[in-house]
Design a protein around this motif. Structure first.
Motif, PDB file in Angstrom:
ATOM      1  N   PHE A 107     -25.883   6.890  96.244  1.00 43.20           N
ATOM      2  CA  PHE A 107     -24.646   7.654  96.372  1.00 43.20           C
ATOM      3  C   PHE A 107     -24.553   8.327  97.735  1.00 43.20           C
ATOM      4  O   PHE A 107     -23.465   8.466  98.303  1.00 43.20           O
ATOM      5  CB  PHE A 107     -24.537   8.669  95.237  1.00 43.20           C
ATOM      6  CG  PHE A 107     -24.512   8.026  93.881  1.00 43.20           C
ATOM      7  CD1 PHE A 107     -23.394   7.320  93.454  1.00 43.20           C
ATOM      8  CD2 PHE A 107     -25.614   8.077  93.047  1.00 43.20           C
ATOM      9  CE1 PHE A 107     -23.363   6.693  92.220  1.00 43.20           C
ATOM     10  CE2 PHE A 107     -25.608   7.460  91.800  1.00 43.20           C
ATOM     11  CZ  PHE A 107     -24.468   6.765  91.391  1.00 43.20           C
ATOM     12  N   ILE A 108     -25.700   8.727  98.282  1.00 40.34           N
ATOM     13  CA  ILE A 108     -25.711   9.257  99.651  1.00 40.34           C
ATOM     14  C   ILE A 108     -25.309   8.159 100.632  1.00 40.34           C
ATOM     15  O   ILE A 108     -24.498   8.377 101.534  1.00 40.34           O
ATOM     16  CB  ILE A 108     -27.101   9.822 100.002  1.00 40.34           C
ATOM     17  CG1 ILE A 108     -27.380  11.091  99.190  1.00 40.34           C
ATOM     18  CG2 ILE A 108     -27.202  10.106 101.503  1.00 40.34           C
ATOM     19  CD1 ILE A 108     -28.776  11.638  99.355  1.00 40.34           C
ATOM     20  N   LEU A 109     -25.870   6.984 100.444  1.00 36.08           N
ATOM     21  CA  LEU A 109     -25.525   5.874 101.341  1.00 36.08           C
ATOM     22  C   LEU A 109     -24.040   5.537 101.249  1.00 36.08           C
ATOM     23  O   LEU A 109     -23.393   5.265 102.270  1.00 36.08           O
ATOM     24  CB  LEU A 109     -26.373   4.647 101.009  1.00 36.08           C
ATOM     25  CG  LEU A 109     -27.887   4.815 101.153  1.00 36.08           C
ATOM     26  CD1 LEU A 109     -28.587   3.506 100.824  1.00 36.08           C
ATOM     27  CD2 LEU A 109     -28.264   5.293 102.542  1.00 36.08           C
ATOM     28  N   LYS A 110     -23.501   5.558 100.039  1.00 39.67           N
ATOM     29  CA  LYS A 110     -22.065   5.276  99.864  1.00 39.67           C
ATOM     30  C   LYS A 110     -21.221   6.307 100.598  1.00 39.67           C
ATOM     31  O   LYS A 110     -20.220   5.956 101.251  1.00 39.67           O
ATOM     32  CB  LYS A 110     -21.733   5.281  98.365  1.00 39.67           C
ATOM     33  CG  LYS A 110     -20.251   5.088  98.039  1.00 39.67           C
ATOM     34  CD  LYS A 110     -19.767   3.704  98.407  1.00 39.67           C
ATOM     35  CE  LYS A 110     -18.425   3.356  97.802  1.00 39.67           C
ATOM     36  NZ  LYS A 110     -17.318   4.242  98.182  1.00 39.67           N
ATOM     37  N   SER A 111     -21.612   7.579 100.536  1.00 38.99           N
ATOM     38  CA  SER A 111     -20.843   8.612 101.233  1.00 38.99           C
ATOM     39  C   SER A 111     -20.910   8.417 102.742  1.00 38.99           C
ATOM     40  O   SER A 111     -19.936   8.686 103.459  1.00 38.99           O
ATOM     41  CB  SER A 111     -21.345  10.013 100.848  1.00 38.99           C
ATOM     42  OG  SER A 111     -22.635  10.259 101.361  1.00 38.99           O
ATOM     43  N   MET A 112     -22.038   7.932 103.247  1.00 39.26           N
ATOM     44  CA  MET A 112     -22.161   7.643 104.671  1.00 39.26           C
ATOM     45  C   MET A 112     -21.241   6.494 105.066  1.00 39.26           C
ATOM     46  O   MET A 112     -20.522   6.563 106.068  1.00 39.26           O
ATOM     47  CB  MET A 112     -23.611   7.304 105.009  1.00 39.26           C
ATOM     48  CG  MET A 112     -24.576   8.455 104.814  1.00 39.26           C
ATOM     49  SD  MET A 112     -26.305   7.911 104.819  1.00 39.26           S
ATOM     50  CE  MET A 112     -26.531   7.481 106.541  1.00 39.26           C
ATOM     51  N   ILE A 113     -21.264   5.442 104.276  1.00 42.26           N
ATOM     52  CA  ILE A 113     -20.439   4.266 104.566  1.00 42.26           C
ATOM     53  C   ILE A 113     -18.960   4.625 104.578  1.00 42.26           C
ATOM     54  O   ILE A 113     -18.193   4.157 105.421  1.00 42.26           O
ATOM     55  CB  ILE A 113     -20.729   3.145 103.548  1.00 42.26           C
ATOM     56  CG1 ILE A 113     -22.145   2.606 103.759  1.00 42.26           C
ATOM     57  CG2 ILE A 113     -19.700   2.025 103.642  1.00 42.26           C
ATOM     58  CD1 ILE A 113     -22.647   1.709 102.642  1.00 42.26           C
ATOM     59  N   ASP A 114     -18.552   5.491 103.671  1.00 39.48           N
ATOM     60  CA  ASP A 114     -17.143   5.867 103.557  1.00 39.48           C
ATOM     61  C   ASP A 114     -16.619   6.580 104.802  1.00 39.48           C
ATOM     62  O   ASP A 114     -15.408   6.598 105.034  1.00 39.48           O
ATOM     63  CB  ASP A 114     -16.927   6.764 102.337  1.00 39.48           C
ATOM     64  CG  ASP A 114     -17.042   5.993 101.024  1.00 39.48           C
ATOM     65  OD1 ASP A 114     -16.986   4.753 101.060  1.00 39.48           O
ATOM     66  OD2 ASP A 114     -17.201   6.642  99.975  1.00 39.48           O
ATOM     67  N   GLU A 115     -17.504   7.156 105.613  1.00 46.37           N
ATOM     68  CA  GLU A 115     -17.060   7.956 106.759  1.00 46.37           C
ATOM     69  C   GLU A 115     -17.318   7.323 108.109  1.00 46.37           C
ATOM     70  O   GLU A 115     -16.919   7.879 109.134  1.00 46.37           O
ATOM     71  CB  GLU A 115     -17.758   9.325 106.712  1.00 46.37           C
ATOM     72  CG  GLU A 115     -17.370  10.145 105.500  1.00 46.37           C
ATOM     73  CD  GLU A 115     -17.813  11.591 105.636  1.00 46.37           C
ATOM     74  OE1 GLU A 115     -17.604  12.167 106.714  1.00 46.37           O
ATOM     75  OE2 GLU A 115     -18.371  12.120 104.671  1.00 46.37           O
ATOM     76  N   ILE A 116     -17.968   6.194 108.173  1.00 44.32           N
ATOM     77  CA  ILE A 116     -18.476   5.693 109.444  1.00 44.32           C
ATOM     78  C   ILE A 116     -17.389   5.302 110.447  1.00 44.32           C
ATOM     79  O   ILE A 116     -17.605   5.358 111.647  1.00 44.32           O
ATOM     80  CB  ILE A 116     -19.450   4.515 109.228  1.00 44.32           C
ATOM     81  CG1 ILE A 116     -20.134   4.099 110.534  1.00 44.32           C
ATOM     82  CG2 ILE A 116     -18.749   3.329 108.608  1.00 44.32           C
ATOM     83  CD1 ILE A 116     -20.872   5.180 111.246  1.00 44.32           C
ATOM     84  N   GLN A 117     -16.222   4.927 110.024  1.00 41.10           N
ATOM     85  CA  GLN A 117     -15.265   4.334 110.956  1.00 41.10           C
ATOM     86  C   GLN A 117     -14.848   5.252 112.096  1.00 41.10           C
ATOM     87  O   GLN A 117     -14.359   4.777 113.114  1.00 41.10           O
ATOM     88  CB  GLN A 117     -14.030   3.841 110.204  1.00 41.10           C
ATOM     89  CG  GLN A 117     -14.328   2.591 109.391  1.00 41.10           C
ATOM     90  CD  GLN A 117     -13.090   2.010 108.730  1.00 41.10           C
ATOM     91  OE1 GLN A 117     -12.165   2.730 108.401  1.00 41.10           O
ATOM     92  NE2 GLN A 117     -13.080   0.718 108.537  1.00 41.10           N
ATOM     93  N   SER A 118     -15.052   6.541 111.978  1.00 44.84           N
ATOM     94  CA  SER A 118     -14.685   7.455 113.059  1.00 44.84           C
ATOM     95  C   SER A 118     -15.841   7.777 113.992  1.00 44.84           C
ATOM     96  O   SER A 118     -15.667   8.532 114.949  1.00 44.84           O
ATOM     97  CB  SER A 118     -14.158   8.774 112.478  1.00 44.84           C
ATOM     98  OG  SER A 118     -13.050   8.543 111.646  1.00 44.84           O
ATOM     99  N   TYR A 119     -17.022   7.195 113.751  1.00 47.47           N
ATOM    100  CA  TYR A 119     -18.219   7.628 114.465  1.00 47.47           C
ATOM    101  C   TYR A 119     -19.011   6.450 115.023  1.00 47.47           C
ATOM    102  O   TYR A 119     -18.877   5.322 114.572  1.00 47.47           O
ATOM    103  CB  TYR A 119     -19.129   8.441 113.529  1.00 47.47           C
ATOM    104  CG  TYR A 119     -18.491   9.699 113.011  1.00 47.47           C
ATOM    105  CD1 TYR A 119     -18.498  10.871 113.756  1.00 47.47           C
ATOM    106  CD2 TYR A 119     -17.845   9.703 111.769  1.00 47.47           C
ATOM    107  CE1 TYR A 119     -17.894  12.025 113.281  1.00 47.47           C
ATOM    108  CE2 TYR A 119     -17.241  10.858 111.285  1.00 47.47           C
ATOM    109  CZ  TYR A 119     -17.263  12.012 112.044  1.00 47.47           C
ATOM    110  OH  TYR A 119     -16.656  13.145 111.573  1.00 47.47           O
ATOM    111  N   ASP A 120     -19.873   6.780 116.000  1.00 47.93           N
ATOM    112  CA  ASP A 120     -20.873   5.823 116.468  1.00 47.93           C
ATOM    113  C   ASP A 120     -22.074   5.795 115.535  1.00 47.93           C
ATOM    114  O   ASP A 120     -22.816   4.814 115.493  1.00 47.93           O
ATOM    115  CB  ASP A 120     -21.360   6.182 117.878  1.00 47.93           C
ATOM    116  CG  ASP A 120     -20.290   5.967 118.934  1.00 47.93           C
ATOM    117  OD1 ASP A 120     -19.586   4.952 118.861  1.00 47.93           O
ATOM    118  OD2 ASP A 120     -20.163   6.820 119.832  1.00 47.93           O
TER     119      ASP A 120
END
Length: 196
Positions: A107-120
């Protein structure tokens, strides 16, 4: 979102005195557990290993649905494994995990994936401790930074991450990236797995 995954499994486990990626925890090896976790999120799972002997051993386990890359420089740490994995990624972003973190939460990994598009990069953190080997990276950005680090003969992954422009840190409990380095660590999780 389509992402690649790199499982970093090239360490020599010198403090363990045996290859920790094959330690069995809750019915599966550390490596199999990491690969299974990656397959939840990706169709492109890359296992980064240190040398041809490790590759032979992994292949002998009959693990399916992965690609294997080998370090092109020896004894330089995980930056080299990360770099070689990044070169093989099929997607724009990559989830990176080490093979020795038995309590990593999907679930932590999913939350990371959900936000990545704005970041390096999105990197896990507990207090002041960051874990750059538990992160999602924009492949092109991190590949460039790794190349710069290798050319400068700087092998520290944390130092490489600090050169990225847009990084988000996600605060988690230290348990999420407790990694097993010694026989004592392994005994600890076997004896008290629900507490760590």
């Amino acid at each position: 979102m389509n992402i690649s995954c790199i499982v970093l499994a090239g360490g020599e486990s010198t403090r363990m005195n045996r290859d920790k990626k094959f330690l069995i925890f809750r019915g599966k090896s550390f490596l199999e557990r990491s690969i299974d976790l990656c397959k939840i999120f990706s169709d492109d799972v890359i296992v980064s290993l240190g040398n041809p002997n490790q590759k032979v051993e992994v292949l002998s386990k009959g693990i399916q649905g992965i690609r294997i890359v080998l370090d092109h420089l020896s004894h330089k740490g995980p930056l080299i494994g990360l770099y070689n994995g990044l070169q093989q990624c099929s997607h724009e972003y990559v989830l990176v995990i080490p093979c020795d973190v038995p309590f990593l939460d999907k679930f932590i990994l999913k939350s990371m994936i959900d936000e990545i598009q704005s970041y390096d990069a999105i990197v896990l953190r507990s207090g002041k401790l960051i874990e750059p080997l538990l992160a999602i990276y924009k492949v092109k950005s991190m590949l460039e930074i790794c190349e710069e680090s290798i050319n400068s003969r700087k092998w520290d992954v944390r130092g490489a991450v600090l050169k990225l422009k847009l990084v988000k840190y996600i605060d988690v409990e230290i348990k999420s990236f407790f990694n097993v380095n010694t026989r004592e660590d392994f005994k600890r999780i076997l004896d008290n797995g629900s507490e760590y």
